[in-house]
Enzyme design. Structure first.
Site, short mmCIF file in Angstrom:
data_model
loop_
_atom_site.label_atom_id
_atom_site.label_comp_id
_atom_site.label_asym_id
_atom_site.label_seq_id
_atom_site.Cartn_x
_atom_site.Cartn_y
_atom_site.Cartn_z
N SER A 1 -14.69 81.82 9.72
CA SER A 1 -13.77 81.28 8.72
C SER A 1 -14.56 80.76 7.51
CB SER A 1 -12.90 80.19 9.35
OG SER A 1 -11.79 79.91 8.54
N ASP B 1 -4.25 87.62 11.41
CA ASP B 1 -4.89 86.62 10.56
C ASP B 1 -4.54 86.89 9.10
OD1 ASP B 1 -6.59 84.82 9.31
OD2 ASP B 1 -8.44 85.68 10.12
N HIS C 1 -6.19 84.07 13.79
CA HIS C 1 -7.43 83.58 13.19
C HIS C 1 -8.25 82.76 14.18
CE1 HIS C 1 -10.03 82.36 9.90
NE2 HIS C 1 -9.85 81.09 10.21
#
Length: 301
Positions: free
Chosen positions: A163, A243, A275
Site C-alpha cells: 500500500s 482493490d 486490498h
C-alpha cells in the site's frame, strides 16, 4: 451555523479535517507489541533507534538458523497504512515480517517512519531513506549493529512494502538508482497492492503533503525517467481484483515495461481479494500463496 470546532472542511478516506485545522483519523491508534525471542520459530527481534530528532527507528528480525560463515539476504520492509496509520511494531506487521524471515531464512529490517498529521509527508520518504542508508552503513561489517554486521549479505538486498509502503519502496528504489547506496546491491523490489495516483485518494495525498508538486508529483505519479532508473534488477508487483488500487498497480507495471528500464518485472493478480488481504490472516491459503511468492522471489538465483 457550525462552529469552527465542529465544521468539517475536508473529508477523506482516512481522516476528517475541521475548520480549526484539527485532523481526526477514522481509525484507532494501533497497538504496538515489543520485540521478542519467539520460542516456537526461534526468531529474535530487537528495536534500534536510528534518530531521535526526527524520530526514526527500526525492528530487526534474525532467523533461528544463523552462523558466521553464511550471510543471509536482507529484506528492508516498509509498512502500509495510508501514510497516517499503522506501525512496524503492530502485531500485524511484526507477524508478517517474522513469517517472511522464518520462511525465507533472511534477516529483515522493518522501518518505523513518521506519520501524518504529526509529521506530514514527505517525512515518510525521508525517514525510510535515512533508515535504509543507516542499514547500508553496515555493508563493510563495521556498523553500529552486530546482527547486521555479522549476518546480512549486502549484495542480496531486497526492498518491499504494501500500500503506502509500496509507494515509499518505489521512491527508495528510484533514489538507489539515481544516487546509489554504497556497499550494497539491491537485487529486487516487491510492491504489494501499492498506492499511486489516479484514484479519489489523490486529494488526500496532496493534503498530507503540503509541499506537493500537484497531480504530476513523481511520488504520486511515477515519472518515466524515474521508472527507467529503478535501482534494482527485478521487481514483483501484486494487485488485488477487489482493490480500488488495482488499476493504478497495473498501470505501474505497464509503464515500467515501456520505460526502458533494464530489469525484469512480474505482476501477480490476487483474484477475488481485497486490498492487503494477506496481512489479516497469515494462514489463509491465498495469503500463504502471497508469502510463498515473496519467498521464491527472494530465493530466486
Amino acid at each position: 451555523m457550525a462552529s469552527s470546532d465542529t465544521e468539517i472542511t475536508h473529508s477523506y478516506r482516512f481522516f476528517h479535517v475541521y475548520k480549526d485545522g484539527r485532523v481526526v483519523l477514522h481509525f484507532p491508534t494501533v497497538e504496538k507489541i515489543p520485540p521478542s525471542d519467539d520460542p516456537i520459530t526461534g526468531i529474535r527481534s530487537k528495536d534500534v533507534v536510528i534518530s531521535s530528532e526526527p524520530a526514526v527507528s527500526i525492528r530487526i528480525f534474525l532467523p533461528k538458523s544463523v552462523d558466521l560463515t553464511r550471510k543471509l539476504p536482507l529484506l528492508f520492509y516498509v509498512h502500509g497504512g495510508g501514510f497516517c496509520m499503522q506501525s512496524a511494531f503492530s502485531s500485524q506487521y511484526h507477524n508478517f515480517v517474522s513469517t517472511l524471515v522464518n520462511e525465507a531464512n533472511i534477516i529483515a529490517v522493518s522501518v518505523e517512519y513518521g506519520l501524518f498529521p504529526t509529521r506530514p509527508v514527505p517525512a515518510c520518504y525521508e525517514d525510510s531513506w535515512a533508515a535504509l542508508q543507516w542499514v547500508a552503513s553496515h555493508s563493510h561489517g563495521n556498523g553500529p549493529d552486530t546482527w547486521l554486521n555479522d549476518h546480512a549479505d549486502f549484495q542480496r538486498v531486497f526492498i518491499a512494502g504494501d500500500s503506502a509502503g509500496g509507494n515509499i519502496s518505489h521512491t527508495l528504489a528510484v533514489r538507489v538508482g539515481s544516487i546509489g547506496l554504497p556497499g550494497t546491491n539491491v537485487v529486487g523490489v516487491i510492491l504489494a497492492h501499492p498506492y499511486f495516483g489516479g484514484t479519489d485518494d489523490d486529494k488526500m495525498w496532496l493534503h498530507m503533503c503540503p509541499t506537493n508538486g500537484g497531480l504530476e508529483d513523481p511520488r504520486l505519479k511515477p515519472a518515466v525517467g524515474d521508472l527507467a532508473r529503478l535501482g534494482c534488477e527485478r521487481l514483483l508487483i501484486f494487485v488485488a481484483e477487489k482493490d480500488h488500487l488495482m488499476d493504478v498497480g497495473k498501470r505501474y507495471y505497464e509503464e515500467l515495461k515501456k520505460s526502458g528500464w533494464g530489469g525484469s518485472v512480474e505482476i501477480v493478480e490476487n483474484l477475488g481479494e481485497e486490498h492487503c488481504f494477506h496481512l489479516f490472516n497469515l494462514k489463509y491459503e491465498k495469503a500463504v500463496a502471497v508469502i510463498n511468492k515473496f519467498v521464491s522471489f527472494i530465493k530466486q538465483e
